[in-house]
Motif scaffolding. Structure first.
Motif, mmCIF file in Angstrom:
data_model
loop_
_atom_site.group_PDB
_atom_site.id
_atom_site.type_symbol
_atom_site.label_atom_id
_atom_site.label_comp_id
_atom_site.label_asym_id
_atom_site.label_seq_id
_atom_site.Cartn_x
_atom_site.Cartn_y
_atom_site.Cartn_z
ATOM 1 N N SER A 254 0.816 -1.221 0.000
ATOM 2 C CA SER A 254 0.000 0.000 0.000
ATOM 3 C C SER A 254 0.849 1.270 0.000
ATOM 4 O O SER A 254 0.322 2.358 0.225
ATOM 5 C CB SER A 254 -0.935 0.004 1.215
ATOM 6 N N ALA A 255 2.151 1.132 -0.250
ATOM 7 C CA ALA A 255 3.041 2.303 -0.234
ATOM 8 C C ALA A 255 2.784 3.197 -1.438
ATOM 9 O O ALA A 255 2.442 2.726 -2.529
ATOM 10 C CB ALA A 255 4.495 1.848 -0.226
ATOM 11 N N SER A 256 2.958 4.494 -1.233
ATOM 12 C CA SER A 256 2.864 5.444 -2.345
ATOM 13 C C SER A 256 4.123 5.353 -3.195
ATOM 14 O O SER A 256 5.131 4.757 -2.782
ATOM 15 C CB SER A 256 2.708 6.860 -1.802
ATOM 16 N N ALA A 257 4.076 5.964 -4.353
ATOM 17 C CA ALA A 257 5.254 5.978 -5.222
ATOM 18 C C ALA A 257 6.431 6.656 -4.537
ATOM 19 O O ALA A 257 7.578 6.218 -4.657
ATOM 20 C CB ALA A 257 4.914 6.677 -6.536
ATOM 21 N N GLN A 258 6.148 7.719 -3.804
ATOM 22 C CA GLN A 258 7.211 8.428 -3.087
ATOM 23 C C GLN A 258 7.806 7.547 -1.993
ATOM 24 O O GLN A 258 9.034 7.518 -1.808
ATOM 25 C CB GLN A 258 6.650 9.723 -2.484
ATOM 26 N N GLN A 259 6.967 6.834 -1.270
ATOM 27 C CA GLN A 259 7.468 5.940 -0.233
ATOM 28 C C GLN A 259 8.307 4.823 -0.847
ATOM 29 O O GLN A 259 9.384 4.495 -0.338
ATOM 30 C CB GLN A 259 6.306 5.347 0.554
ATOM 31 N N ARG A 260 7.856 4.258 -1.927
ATOM 32 C CA ARG A 260 8.608 3.170 -2.561
ATOM 33 C C ARG A 260 9.991 3.645 -2.984
ATOM 34 O O ARG A 260 10.987 2.928 -2.812
ATOM 35 C CB ARG A 260 7.839 2.618 -3.760
ATOM 36 N N ALA A 261 10.072 4.847 -3.516
ATOM 37 C CA ALA A 261 11.369 5.387 -3.934
ATOM 38 C C ALA A 261 12.277 5.573 -2.723
ATOM 39 O O ALA A 261 13.476 5.263 -2.770
ATOM 40 C CB ALA A 261 11.168 6.698 -4.676
ATOM 41 N N LYS A 262 11.727 6.087 -1.639
ATOM 42 C CA LYS A 262 12.503 6.268 -0.405
ATOM 43 C C LYS A 262 12.999 4.930 0.123
ATOM 44 O O LYS A 262 14.165 4.781 0.497
ATOM 45 C CB LYS A 262 11.658 6.956 0.667
ATOM 46 N N TYR A 263 12.119 3.947 0.152
ATOM 47 C CA TYR A 263 12.479 2.638 0.670
ATOM 48 C C TYR A 263 13.572 1.981 -0.187
ATOM 49 O O TYR A 263 14.517 1.384 0.342
ATOM 50 C CB TYR A 263 11.256 1.718 0.710
ATOM 51 N N GLN A 264 13.431 2.087 -1.495
ATOM 52 C CA GLN A 264 14.431 1.490 -2.385
ATOM 53 C C GLN A 264 15.794 2.140 -2.192
ATOM 54 O O GLN A 264 16.826 1.458 -2.196
ATOM 55 C CB GLN A 264 13.979 1.627 -3.844
ATOM 56 N N HIS A 265 15.810 3.441 -1.985
ATOM 57 C CA HIS A 265 17.068 4.148 -1.744
ATOM 58 C C HIS A 265 17.699 3.676 -0.437
ATOM 59 O O HIS A 265 18.924 3.463 -0.369
ATOM 60 C CB HIS A 265 16.816 5.655 -1.708
ATOM 61 N N TYR A 266 16.892 3.512 0.592
ATOM 62 C CA TYR A 266 17.377 3.039 1.894
ATOM 63 C C TYR A 266 18.026 1.669 1.752
ATOM 64 O O TYR A 266 19.132 1.421 2.247
ATOM 65 C CB TYR A 266 16.207 2.996 2.866
ATOM 66 N N VAL A 267 17.341 0.770 1.082
ATOM 67 C CA VAL A 267 17.849 -0.584 0.911
ATOM 68 C C VAL A 267 19.118 -0.590 0.063
ATOM 69 O O VAL A 267 20.081 -1.306 0.367
ATOM 70 C CB VAL A 267 16.763 -1.484 0.290
ATOM 71 N N ALA A 268 19.144 0.215 -1.001
ATOM 72 C CA ALA A 268 20.310 0.254 -1.882
ATOM 73 C C ALA A 268 21.555 0.713 -1.130
ATOM 74 O O ALA A 268 22.664 0.208 -1.364
ATOM 75 C CB ALA A 268 20.037 1.179 -3.066
ATOM 76 N N GLU A 269 21.393 1.667 -0.207
ATOM 77 C CA GLU A 269 22.541 2.152 0.571
ATOM 78 C C GLU A 269 23.069 1.078 1.523
ATOM 79 O O GLU A 269 24.266 1.037 1.812
ATOM 80 C CB GLU A 269 22.137 3.393 1.379
ATOM 81 N N ARG A 270 22.200 0.193 2.013
ATOM 82 C CA ARG A 270 22.591 -0.803 3.010
ATOM 83 C C ARG A 270 23.010 -2.140 2.397
ATOM 84 O O ARG A 270 23.655 -2.946 3.075
ATOM 85 C CB ARG A 270 21.416 -1.035 3.976
ATOM 86 N N THR A 271 22.674 -2.354 1.141
ATOM 87 C CA THR A 271 22.931 -3.657 0.529
ATOM 88 C C THR A 271 24.407 -4.018 0.381
ATOM 89 O O THR A 271 24.779 -5.181 0.622
ATOM 90 C CB THR A 271 22.223 -3.753 -0.836
ATOM 91 N N PRO A 272 25.315 -3.091 -0.003
ATOM 92 C CA PRO A 272 26.716 -3.499 -0.206
ATOM 93 C C PRO A 272 27.340 -4.204 0.988
ATOM 94 O O PRO A 272 28.143 -5.128 0.808
ATOM 95 C CB PRO A 272 27.414 -2.170 -0.514
ATOM 96 N N ARG A 273 26.976 -3.832 2.208
ATOM 97 C CA ARG A 273 27.583 -4.441 3.390
ATOM 98 C C ARG A 273 27.147 -5.890 3.580
ATOM 99 O O ARG A 273 27.753 -6.632 4.361
ATOM 100 C CB ARG A 273 27.236 -3.633 4.644
ATOM 101 N N THR A 274 26.086 -6.309 2.874
ATOM 102 C CA THR A 274 25.568 -7.662 3.050
ATOM 103 C C THR A 274 26.265 -8.677 2.140
ATOM 104 O O THR A 274 26.032 -9.881 2.282
ATOM 105 C CB THR A 274 24.057 -7.720 2.751
ATOM 106 N N ARG A 275 27.112 -8.202 1.238
ATOM 107 C CA ARG A 275 27.663 -9.108 0.224
ATOM 108 C C ARG A 275 28.813 -9.951 0.746
ATOM 109 O O ARG A 275 29.000 -11.086 0.298
ATOM 110 C CB ARG A 275 28.100 -8.284 -0.995
ATOM 111 N N THR A 276 29.582 -9.407 1.677
ATOM 112 C CA THR A 276 30.699 -10.157 2.256
ATOM 113 C C THR A 276 30.799 -9.831 3.740
ATOM 114 O O THR A 276 30.377 -8.753 4.179
ATOM 115 C CB THR A 276 32.040 -9.793 1.585
#
Length: 347
Positions: A254-276
């Motif tokens: 039920s997220a708005s387009a603006q919320q989805r963009a914010k959430y994706q940015h948050y996840v993208a910033e945190r993802t590199p640390r999960t790779r190794t």
């Protein structure tokens, strides 16, 4: 829809209780409103992170006390309280008091170890004993004994006309000892928790057992949970030995387009640390799970750690706004939870 042979039994959430230092009251009020919403949505538990000298909840026990008077059913926990900052006897008194006020709904999650950035704070925290404080498992063992009602001293009884003294921590809250949890990130801590009669909190941050272990977060977490259960069964065969997993999930149904963009940015910033694995301790971070509830459910059912549990306390992202938490919690309760076989609790 993915299939599971064991439906999710208990669904909770975890929040840091972020606040603006210029207006901390508003942030604490937001946290209380989120807990109230969680109860209305049927969540089984709400958990508070414990932060010192940061802009998150520094006194979750006080917040739980307030929440206990604004709710009637939802369980309230800490995930986790670093006992290195605490006097175990005073902490035992506070936890028992709040548990009684809450009607037996408190679930204290604990951890041991030297306080974070200890060198910068030890002169104020322990001005006379900083170099001799014990930050080992013994500190939380002492807390558990005191909560269980074991004697503090021999002296007890009436003194004078009015004063009456106890030889144990008062008030005593029966059953609280069985609701103590340990936040274990390593194989060693998981085994210790099982051996010593604690429930297990396994979060999105863990350590592999050794340098040769496959650096797959889900498999490492699975191995830790299994080691915990084995230790618990051997030492406390009649204990329920509960395990709760705490990953970050961000449903966008039920997220708005603006919320989805914010959430994706948050996840993208945190993802590199999960790779190794990170740093000399090889810290492992679980990837944040984002997408529709159906997509997240599919990922969870494929997660070796999740397949070991029937309780979760999904972690809310740190830096979102109140309306974002409302949307995420609502989607978890109305879409993701049911997709995992969970049934909302009723007041």
């Amino acid at each position: 829809m993915p299939d599971s042979s064991r439906p999710l039994r208990k669904l909770g959430f975890l929040t840091i209780g972020l606040f603006d230092p210029a207006n901390p009251a508003a942030g604490h009020e937001s946290t209380l409103q989120v807990i109230e919403l969680g109860e209305r949505l049927g969540f089984d538990s709400a958990w508070l992170r414990h932060r010192h000298l940061q802009f998150g909840i520094s006194s979750p026990i006080a917040v739980m006390a307030a929440a206990s008077q604004r709710t009637s059913r939802i369980e309230l926990g800490t995930a986790v309280t670093p006992v290195g900052w605490e006097n175990p006897l005073r902490l035992a008194e506070d936890l028992a008091t709040v548990d009684l006020l809450a009607g037996g709904r408190i679930n204290p999650g604990l951890s041991v170890g030297e306080p974070m950035h200890y060198g910068t704070v030890k002169a104020e925290l322990y001005p006379d004993s900083a170099d001799v404080e014990d930050f080992s498992y013994a500190r939380v063992e002492r807390l558990a004994r005191l909560i269980a009602g074991e004697p503090v001293r021999e002296f007890a009884g009436k003194e004078g006309v009015v004063e009456e003294f106890s030889n144990r921590v008062e008030p005593h809250s029966a059953g609280l000892r069985d609701r103590l949890w340990y936040g274990a990130a390593s194989h060693k801590s998981a085994v210790w928790a099982g051996t010593n009669g604690f429930n297990l909190l396994s979060s999105s941050v863990i350590f592999p057992a050794d340098a040769d272990q496959d650096p797959d977060f889900a498999l490492v977490q699975q191995a830790q949970i299994r080691a915990y259960r084995e230790a618990a069964a051997a030492s406390h065969p009649n204990s329920p030995a509960r395990v709760s997993q705490g990953l970050v999930v961000i449903p966008t149904d039920s997220a708005s387009a603006q919320q989805r963009a914010k959430y994706q940015h948050y996840v993208a910033e945190r993802t590199p640390r999960t790779r190794t694995p990170q740093g000399p301790k090889r810290i492992m971070f679980a990837p944040d799970l984002i997408g529709s509830s159906a997509e997240i459910a599919e990922q969870l059912y494929a997660h070796a750690g999740f397949r070991e549990v029937d309780e979760v306390a999904f972690a809310l992202p740190f830096s979102f706004d109140h309306e974002d938490y409302v949307q995420i919690l609502t989607d978890i309760a109305t879409h993701l939870g049911p997709a995992l076989g969970w049934t909302p609790a009723t007041t």
